[in-house]
Design a protein around this motif. Structure first.
Motif, PDB file in Angstrom:
ATOM      1  N   ARG A   1       0.832  -1.205   0.000  1.00  0.00           N
ATOM      2  CA  ARG A   1       0.000   0.000   0.000  1.00  0.00           C
ATOM      3  C   ARG A   1       0.872   1.263   0.000  1.00  0.00           C
TER       4      ARG A   1
ATOM      5  N   ILE B   1       2.238   2.463  -3.436  1.00  0.00           N
ATOM      6  CA  ILE B   1       1.320   2.991  -4.446  1.00  0.00           C
ATOM      7  C   ILE B   1       1.307   4.519  -4.399  1.00  0.00           C
ATOM      8  N   THR B   2       1.506   5.131  -5.569  1.00  0.00           N
ATOM      9  CA  THR B   2       1.487   6.584  -5.700  1.00  0.00           C
ATOM     10  C   THR B   2       0.521   6.945  -6.835  1.00  0.00           C
ATOM     11  N   PRO B   3       0.259   8.242  -7.035  1.00  0.00           N
ATOM     12  CA  PRO B   3      -0.588   8.629  -8.173  1.00  0.00           C
ATOM     13  C   PRO B   3      -0.019   8.203  -9.521  1.00  0.00           C
TER      14      PRO B   3
ATOM     15  N   THR C   1       1.383   5.218 -10.041  1.00  0.00           N
ATOM     16  CA  THR C   1       1.318   3.764 -10.179  1.00  0.00           C
ATOM     17  C   THR C   1       0.248   3.394 -11.199  1.00  0.00           C
ATOM     18  N   ARG C   2       0.643   2.615 -12.186  1.00  0.00           N
ATOM     19  CA  ARG C   2      -0.257   2.201 -13.251  1.00  0.00           C
ATOM     20  C   ARG C   2      -0.613   0.721 -13.160  1.00  0.00           C
TER      21      ARG C   2
ATOM     22  N   LEU D   1      -6.540  -3.536  -3.132  1.00  0.00           N
ATOM     23  CA  LEU D   1      -5.726  -2.357  -3.423  1.00  0.00           C
ATOM     24  C   LEU D   1      -5.800  -1.985  -4.906  1.00  0.00           C
ATOM     25  N   ALA D   2      -5.822  -2.994  -5.770  1.00  0.00           N
ATOM     26  CA  ALA D   2      -5.917  -2.711  -7.205  1.00  0.00           C
ATOM     27  C   ALA D   2      -7.226  -2.015  -7.534  1.00  0.00           C
TER      28      ALA D   2
ATOM     29  N   GLU E   1      -9.190  -0.323  -5.366  1.00  0.00           N
ATOM     30  CA  GLU E   1      -9.227   0.977  -4.687  1.00  0.00           C
ATOM     31  C   GLU E   1      -8.480   2.046  -5.472  1.00  0.00           C
ATOM     32  N   HIS E   2      -7.342   1.675  -6.063  1.00  0.00           N
ATOM     33  CA  HIS E   2      -6.499   2.643  -6.759  1.00  0.00           C
ATOM     34  C   HIS E   2      -6.623   2.553  -8.273  1.00  0.00           C
ATOM     35  N   ASP E   3      -7.582   1.754  -8.743  1.00  0.00           N
ATOM     36  CA  ASP E   3      -7.852   1.602 -10.175  1.00  0.00           C
ATOM     37  C   ASP E   3      -6.589   1.216 -10.947  1.00  0.00           C
ATOM     38  N   LEU E   4      -5.940   0.159 -10.488  1.00  0.00           N
ATOM     39  CA  LEU E   4      -4.699  -0.294 -11.099  1.00  0.00           C
ATOM     40  C   LEU E   4      -4.956  -1.475 -12.035  1.00  0.00           C
TER      41      LEU E   4
END
Length: 386
Positions: free
Chosen positions: A157, A160-162, A164-165, A191-192, A194-197
């Motif tokens: 977690r 993850i930064t802005p 992160t793709r 996490l994927a 939540e952060h749209d990865l």
């Protein structure tokens, strides 16, 4: 040509792969090669005969369709349903590649822009680092640490930064043999989402698990539309030279990966595609027997390495065993592996080449057990000389 280096700076330091170096060393010294992961016996005879039959009948001798022959794409979709309960359309959600290595390259080249960040578990297979670099992206390693080699989800977690793709996952994991648990994968998936990865998952060892269960990432809630699943025939059917791999994903993701893939090899392995289509439909007894045979080989080498003085980390999957050479009075895995052929006629792979965090892998060495029993026994006898 001036003073500018010939090699693209993104690939600086990525010359000859460690596998090529160590296999050449094995040949030059006549050593037993427990480094590069290829079997020393061929897979099922009926699968080889299927390839011969295709060659003789002229099936695949000319360019096959770009996405792969329909027979293989259908067999891949059936395999995903049969073993994992995942439904894929063979026409729009399956892509055949030149092994898993090309699938990984095509996926990363297609989905990444320069400056994007990719989180990958380290130690990571060497092509991961190269493909991320070729895409102009930045790798952020999540270190799996001895002795358990489990991912720390809090650490994930924090990575993850802005920017992160993409998450690049490998389970069962090469070289540690870790098989991610359902709970670990659920945490990663959360996490994927939540952060749209995006997630690219390398599952080539999906059938090589021992006392653990392989859980496909794409089967988890919210993951079907964001996951590129990669596998191949080489590890499961012991025909690594055929280089037949595949991607399963949503139509949009497959379309993106196919766009990059068509400018790499376009197509490959025509007759072998027909053979792999038949291999994927082998009965359950084949997969069970194959796994049991590898488990026996794993235990043979684990016991032998332990008796030779290594600290051994028993793998849950793959056909690799990671060891620590510290109990032998050694500290540098790279130096140890380069001297090992002359010392006792065995070749292994230093794990440190798979790390950015080199201190975590400096004393770790990988051996493969996908060899004949007599070869493994002879290797153990030689290693005991240490």
């Amino acid at each position: 040509m001036g003073t500018r280096p010939l090699l693209n700076r993104r690939l600086a330091g990525m010359g000859t792969t460690i596998f090529a170096e160590m296999s050449a060393l094995a040949t030059a010294t006549g050593s037993i090669n427990l480094g590069q992961g290829f079997p020393d016996t061929d897979g099922p005879e009926e699968v080889r005969e299927a390839a011969v039959r295709a060659l003789r009948e002229g099936r695949g001798n000319q360019y096959p369709p770009g996405p792969g022959i329909p027979e293989l794409r259908t067999a891949i979709a059936e395999h995903q349903q049969r073993f994992h309960g995942l439904s894929y359309d063979p026409d729009t959600e399956v892509l055949v590649t030149a092994g898993a290595t090309e699938a990984i390259a095509a996926a990363l080249l297609a989905l990444l822009e320069p400056g994007d960040e990719v989180i990958a578990f380290e130690p990571f297979y060497d092509s991961y680092a190269a493909c991320i670099a070729m895409a102009g992206a930045i790798r952020r390693p999540l270190t799996l640490r001895a002795p358990a080699f489990r991912p720390d989800l809090d650490e994930l977690r924090a990575l993850i930064t802005p920017r992160t793709r993409l998450l690049l996952i490998n389970t069962p994991h090469n070289p540690t043999g870790t098989v991610l648990t359902a709970d670990e994968l659920a945490g990663i998936a959360a996490l994927a989402v939540e952060h749209d990865l995006l997630v690219v998952t390398d599952e080539v060892y999906e059938h090589l698990v021992f006392g653990a269960t392989h859980h496909p990432v794409a089967a988890l809630p919210g993951m079907r539309e964001r996951t590129v699943t990669i596998s191949s025939a080489g590890k499961t059917f012991s025909y690594t030279g055929w280089k037949v791999g595949w991607v399963t994903a949503s139509p949009a993701l497959v379309s993106a990966v196919r766009t990059a893939k068509q400018y790499l090899t376009y197509v490959s392995a025509g007759p072998f595609q027909y053979a792999v289509a038949e291999a994927l439909r082998l009965p359950d007894s084949y997969f069970a027997t194959f796994r049991a045979d590898l488990l026996r080989k794993r235990d043979l080498l684990v016991d032998g390495l332990s008796s030779a003085g290594f600290r051994v980390f028993n793998p849950e999957g793959t056909y690799f065993i990671t060891t620590d050479i510290t109990p032998l009075g050694e500290k540098d895995g790279l130096e140890f592996c380069r001297s090992l052929p002359d010392r006792c006629g065995v070749v292994a792979i230093p794990n440190v080449v798979f790390y950015d965090n080199t201190d975590a892998g400096r004393s770790l060495v990988r051996f493969t057990f996908c060899k004949r029993d007599d070869v493994l026994r002879e290797a153990v006898a030689r290693l005991r000389r240490l």
